[in-house]
Design an enzyme around this catalytic site. Structure first.
Site, PDB file in Angstrom:
ATOM      1  N   ARG A 177       0.819  -1.221   0.000  1.00 53.94           N
ATOM      2  CA  ARG A 177       0.000   0.000   0.000  1.00 53.94           C
ATOM      3  C   ARG A 177       0.851   1.269   0.000  1.00 53.94           C
ATOM      4  O   ARG A 177       0.448   2.277   0.587  1.00 53.94           O
ATOM      5  CB  ARG A 177      -0.943   0.052   1.195  1.00 53.94           C
ATOM      6  CG  ARG A 177      -2.032  -0.980   1.199  1.00 53.94           C
ATOM      7  CD  ARG A 177      -3.262  -0.484   0.449  1.00 53.94           C
ATOM      8  NE  ARG A 177      -4.215  -1.564   0.304  1.00 53.94           N
ATOM      9  CZ  ARG A 177      -5.249  -1.758   1.125  1.00 53.94           C
ATOM     10  NH1 ARG A 177      -5.466  -0.923   2.096  1.00 53.94           N
ATOM     11  NH2 ARG A 177      -6.059  -2.763   0.943  1.00 53.94           N
ATOM     12  N   TYR A 213     -14.526 -12.143   0.072  1.00 54.10           N
ATOM     13  CA  TYR A 213     -15.160 -10.848  -0.203  1.00 54.10           C
ATOM     14  C   TYR A 213     -16.437 -11.006  -1.024  1.00 54.10           C
ATOM     15  O   TYR A 213     -17.423 -10.292  -0.824  1.00 54.10           O
ATOM     16  CB  TYR A 213     -14.178  -9.915  -0.933  1.00 54.10           C
ATOM     17  CG  TYR A 213     -13.196  -9.251   0.013  1.00 54.10           C
ATOM     18  CD1 TYR A 213     -13.534  -8.072   0.668  1.00 54.10           C
ATOM     19  CD2 TYR A 213     -11.951  -9.801   0.267  1.00 54.10           C
ATOM     20  CE1 TYR A 213     -12.654  -7.461   1.548  1.00 54.10           C
ATOM     21  CE2 TYR A 213     -11.063  -9.202   1.151  1.00 54.10           C
ATOM     22  CZ  TYR A 213     -11.419  -8.032   1.786  1.00 54.10           C
ATOM     23  OH  TYR A 213     -10.558  -7.437   2.665  1.00 54.10           O
ATOM     24  N   ARG A 237      -3.389   6.532   1.232  1.00 58.80           N
ATOM     25  CA  ARG A 237      -3.946   7.756   1.826  1.00 58.80           C
ATOM     26  C   ARG A 237      -3.028   8.478   2.793  1.00 58.80           C
ATOM     27  O   ARG A 237      -3.332   9.593   3.200  1.00 58.80           O
ATOM     28  CB  ARG A 237      -5.273   7.431   2.508  1.00 58.80           C
ATOM     29  CG  ARG A 237      -6.395   7.193   1.513  1.00 58.80           C
ATOM     30  CD  ARG A 237      -7.557   6.509   2.176  1.00 58.80           C
ATOM     31  NE  ARG A 237      -7.151   5.179   2.621  1.00 58.80           N
ATOM     32  CZ  ARG A 237      -7.938   4.340   3.292  1.00 58.80           C
ATOM     33  NH1 ARG A 237      -9.153   4.694   3.608  1.00 58.80           N
ATOM     34  NH2 ARG A 237      -7.490   3.143   3.643  1.00 58.80           N
ATOM     35  N   ASP A 260      -6.532  -3.035  -7.420  1.00 56.96           N
ATOM     36  CA  ASP A 260      -7.085  -3.669  -6.238  1.00 56.96           C
ATOM     37  C   ASP A 260      -7.338  -5.136  -6.532  1.00 56.96           C
ATOM     38  O   ASP A 260      -7.531  -5.512  -7.693  1.00 56.96           O
ATOM     39  CB  ASP A 260      -8.396  -2.999  -5.804  1.00 56.96           C
ATOM     40  CG  ASP A 260      -8.685  -3.304  -4.342  1.00 56.96           C
ATOM     41  OD1 ASP A 260      -8.149  -2.598  -3.475  1.00 56.96           O
ATOM     42  OD2 ASP A 260      -9.418  -4.274  -4.073  1.00 56.96           O
ATOM     43  N   ARG A 289      -7.589  11.310  -5.142  1.00 53.29           N
ATOM     44  CA  ARG A 289      -8.826  10.651  -4.745  1.00 53.29           C
ATOM     45  C   ARG A 289      -9.975  11.630  -4.492  1.00 53.29           C
ATOM     46  O   ARG A 289     -11.138  11.247  -4.597  1.00 53.29           O
ATOM     47  CB  ARG A 289      -8.579   9.784  -3.501  1.00 53.29           C
ATOM     48  CG  ARG A 289      -7.817   8.511  -3.805  1.00 53.29           C
ATOM     49  CD  ARG A 289      -8.707   7.449  -4.430  1.00 53.29           C
ATOM     50  NE  ARG A 289      -9.595   6.875  -3.416  1.00 53.29           N
ATOM     51  CZ  ARG A 289     -10.881   7.099  -3.333  1.00 53.29           C
ATOM     52  NH1 ARG A 289     -11.480   7.880  -4.211  1.00 53.29           N
ATOM     53  NH2 ARG A 289     -11.602   6.545  -2.388  1.00 53.29           N
TER      54      ARG A 289
HETATM   55  C1  LIG Z   1      -7.678  -7.242   0.992  1.00 50.76           C
HETATM   56  C2  LIG Z   1      -7.141  -6.350  -0.114  1.00 50.76           C
HETATM   57  C3  LIG Z   1      -7.884  -5.367  -0.833  1.00 50.76           C
HETATM   58  N1  LIG Z   1      -7.015  -4.807  -1.753  1.00 50.76           N
HETATM   59  C4  LIG Z   1      -5.768  -5.358  -1.626  1.00 50.76           C
HETATM   60  C5  LIG Z   1      -5.834  -6.365  -0.641  1.00 50.76           C
HETATM   61  C6  LIG Z   1      -4.721  -7.295  -0.272  1.00 50.76           C
HETATM   62  C7  LIG Z   1      -3.703  -6.632   0.595  1.00 50.76           C
HETATM   63  C8  LIG Z   1      -4.183  -6.342   1.957  1.00 50.76           C
HETATM   64  O1  LIG Z   1      -4.512  -7.264   2.682  1.00 50.76           O
HETATM   65  O2  LIG Z   1      -4.171  -5.135   2.318  1.00 50.76           O
HETATM   66  C9  LIG Z   1      -4.574  -5.097  -2.417  1.00 50.76           C
HETATM   67  C10 LIG Z   1      -4.260  -3.703  -2.787  1.00 50.76           C
HETATM   68  N2  LIG Z   1      -5.046  -2.587  -2.709  1.00 50.76           N
HETATM   69  C11 LIG Z   1      -4.370  -1.513  -3.172  1.00 50.76           C
HETATM   70  C12 LIG Z   1      -3.115  -1.953  -3.652  1.00 50.76           C
HETATM   71  C13 LIG Z   1      -2.221  -1.019  -4.434  1.00 50.76           C
HETATM   72  C14 LIG Z   1      -0.832  -1.162  -4.531  1.00 50.76           C
HETATM   73  C15 LIG Z   1      -0.036  -0.796  -3.304  1.00 50.76           C
HETATM   74  O3  LIG Z   1       0.380   0.377  -3.192  1.00 50.76           O
HETATM   75  O4  LIG Z   1       0.230  -1.700  -2.485  1.00 50.76           O
HETATM   76  C16 LIG Z   1      -3.022  -3.318  -3.374  1.00 50.76           C
HETATM   77  C17 LIG Z   1      -1.853  -4.265  -3.603  1.00 50.76           C
HETATM   78  C18 LIG Z   1      -4.858  -0.130  -3.213  1.00 50.76           C
HETATM   79  C19 LIG Z   1      -5.911   0.278  -2.267  1.00 50.76           C
HETATM   80  N3  LIG Z   1      -7.077  -0.378  -1.999  1.00 50.76           N
HETATM   81  C20 LIG Z   1      -7.830   0.348  -1.121  1.00 50.76           C
HETATM   82  C21 LIG Z   1      -7.133   1.549  -0.815  1.00 50.76           C
HETATM   83  C22 LIG Z   1      -7.638   2.663   0.092  1.00 50.76           C
HETATM   84  C23 LIG Z   1      -8.966   3.188  -0.330  1.00 50.76           C
HETATM   85  C24 LIG Z   1      -9.027   4.575  -0.946  1.00 50.76           C
HETATM   86  O5  LIG Z   1      -8.098   5.099  -1.560  1.00 50.76           O
HETATM   87  O6  LIG Z   1     -10.127   5.122  -0.823  1.00 50.76           O
HETATM   88  C25 LIG Z   1      -5.932   1.509  -1.525  1.00 50.76           C
HETATM   89  C26 LIG Z   1      -4.875   2.568  -1.562  1.00 50.76           C
HETATM   90  C27 LIG Z   1      -9.177  -0.036  -0.623  1.00 50.76           C
HETATM   91  C28 LIG Z   1      -9.403  -1.414  -0.210  1.00 50.76           C
HETATM   92  N4  LIG Z   1      -9.199  -2.529  -0.971  1.00 50.76           N
HETATM   93  C29 LIG Z   1      -9.475  -3.649  -0.217  1.00 50.76           C
HETATM   94  C30 LIG Z   1      -9.903  -3.230   1.054  1.00 50.76           C
HETATM   95  C31 LIG Z   1     -10.288  -4.154   2.189  1.00 50.76           C
HETATM   96  C32 LIG Z   1      -9.887  -1.839   1.061  1.00 50.76           C
HETATM   97  C33 LIG Z   1     -10.374  -0.930   2.148  1.00 50.76           C
HETATM   98  C34 LIG Z   1      -9.448  -0.847   3.264  1.00 50.76           C
HETATM   99  C35 LIG Z   1      -8.856   0.516   3.331  1.00 50.76           C
HETATM  100  O7  LIG Z   1      -9.616   1.477   3.182  1.00 50.76           O
HETATM  101  O8  LIG Z   1      -7.632   0.613   3.547  1.00 50.76           O
HETATM  102  C36 LIG Z   1      -9.314  -5.020  -0.702  1.00 50.76           C
END
Ligand SMILES: Cc1c2[nH]c(c1CCC(=O)O)Cc1[nH]c(c(CCC(=O)O)c1C)Cc1[nH]c(c(CCC(=O)O)c1C)Cc1[nH]c(c(C)c1CCC(=O)O)C2
Length: 359
Positions: free
Chosen positions: A34, A160, A38, A83, A47
């Site tokens: 990540r 999910y 944010r 994602d 965003r």
């Molecule tokens: C379970 C999972 C998801 N997505 C992902 C996983 C596996 C890794 C982990 O366990 O964290 C993988 C993921 N999601 C994102 C990346 C981008 C690359 C990186 O920089 O790592 C990667 C590799 C961007 C993201 N994916 C998400 C964000 C934040 C949301 C936003 O920008 O509004 C980002 C930067 C949203 C997301 N996406 C997901 C969730 C549960 C959430 C919400 C949680 C949160 O808000 O942090 C599903």
């Protein structure tokens, strides 16, 4: 606009790929799960203008946010902004990203009959925008660092899709494993096949290393992990490599990160992945003892440690890196960086990794 996956700039810093393959490195490579997120004001700015999945689907925006941490920190890898939930979308499920809440599926799989709603035909074509973002990113990176592609693993995606979003227990999905084992296996196999083609597509588009996220391993027992996660993780590794070989495409290193499955490190070390990602619950020396010398380890500072003082972060990071040692190691956190993390802490983490063996 056409994005051509050829004539990519020569890679200048290949420390991370060398570490993944077990070759000597000039310095310990580091990246952060990540890392585009944010905690960066420039990410929040993008965003504020665009919905989460619009950023994913627009190669110029995805590349912009992927580049943001590369501009700020001395990282050794980038990871394409996307994602894991783009796969359920490509199978025909609606997914929204609700601010302050996370992902929501308005119509989750409520019944085993709902699996027939999933449409795998043409799924990879519907994910072409990820390939386009990867290709544009390779050109934009100018060879500075390698680029990760990634996917969610079958059990995590199934969770999910059934829960309709994040869950504290994944209890509905777990009851599928128990009460509908055969249908669960069919769903996991369907996802496995799509994942393999998705990974091959990402490599063709320019991904130089791949990570498979089994983030929801933490909700299942060791027995369930061995029955419903491991076989598919293995199949993904084998079939992805087979397909790349058949098409005369050079193999790329593969990373498996199964959060909460540190009980099965020995089993994971037999899957044939080049790298095993560790969450923060395991001690580096213990992990190395269990997996043996022939696999690279990645991890595993607790993301919460980045809320401590800079002095404490330096101390914890240095101790961790020295325990892992310089060979067959990629530094990272034990899970994704969280939104309130001070930017200074990220800088301290990255720079401390690089200087950990200086004296
Ligand atoms: C379970 C999972 C998801 N997505 C992902 C996983 C596996 C890794 C982990 O366990 O964290 C993988 C993921 N999601 C994102 C990346 C981008 C690359 C990186 O920089 O790592 C990667 C590799 C961007 C993201 N994916 C998400 C964000 C934040 C949301 C936003 O920008 O509004 C980002 C930067 C949203 C997301 N996406 C997901 C969730 C549960 C959430 C919400 C949680 C949160 O808000 O942090 C599903």
């Amino acid at each position: 606009m056409q994005y051509q996956p050829k004539n990519f700039p020569v890679l200048k810093n290949d420390n991370l790929l060398r570490a993944a393959r077990g070759d000597k490195v000039d310095r310990v490579p580091v990246w952060v799960m990540r890392q585009a997120g944010r905690y960066l004001p420039e990410f929040r700015e993008v965003r504020a203008e665009s919905d989460f999945f619009k950023v994913c689907r627009t190669p110029e925006l995805a590349v912009e946010v992927t580049m943001q941490p590369i501009r700020r920190f001395d990282l050794d890898a980038s990871i394409i902004f996307s994602d894991i939930l783009v796969i359920p979308q490509a199978l025909g499920m609606e997914v929204e990203m609700r601010p302050g809440h996370g992902p929501v599926f308005p119509e989750p799989l409520q019944d085993i009959k709902d699996v027939s709603r999933l449409n795998a035909d043409g799924a990879i074509d519907r994910l072409k925008y990820v390939g386009d973002a990867i290709t544009l990113m390779r050109h934009t990176l100018e060879g500075k660092v390698p680029l990760f592609g990634f996917t969610g693993a079958p059990w995590t995606l199934m969770g999910y899709m059934i829960e309709g979003g994040g869950s504290k227990t994944m209890s509905k999905a777990r009851s599928w494993l128990k009460d509908h084992s055969e249908e669960s296996r069919n769903l996991l196999s369907l996802l496995t096949d799509v994942i393999v083609d998705y990974l091959v597509m990402q490599v063709k588009a320019g991904a130089q290393i791949l990570q498979v996220f089994e983030s929801s391993a933490e909700y299942i027992s060791k027995e369930e992990f061995i029955e419903f996660a491991l076989p598919y993780l293995k199949e993904i590794r084998i079939k992805t490599q087979e397909k790349l070989n058949k098409q005369d495409i050079e193999l790329v290193p593969m990373v498996v990160f199964a959060k909460g499955a540190m009980h099965s490190l020995a089993e994971m070390s037999d899957l044939g992945y080049d790298v095993i990602g560790l969450d923060w619950t395991v001690d580096p020396e213990e992990a190395r003892k269990i997996v043996g010398p022939n696999v690279t380890l990645q991890g595993n500072l607790n993301p919460q440690d980045l809320y401590k003082s800079q002095e404490e972060i330096r101390e914890l990071t240095r101790t961790m890196v020295r325990k892992f040692g310089k060979d067959r190691y990629i530094a990272n956190l034990g899970h994704g960086i969280t939104p309130q993390t001070p930017i200074e802490s990220m800088t301290t983490f990255v720079d401390t990794v690089h200087s950990a063996f200086d004296d």
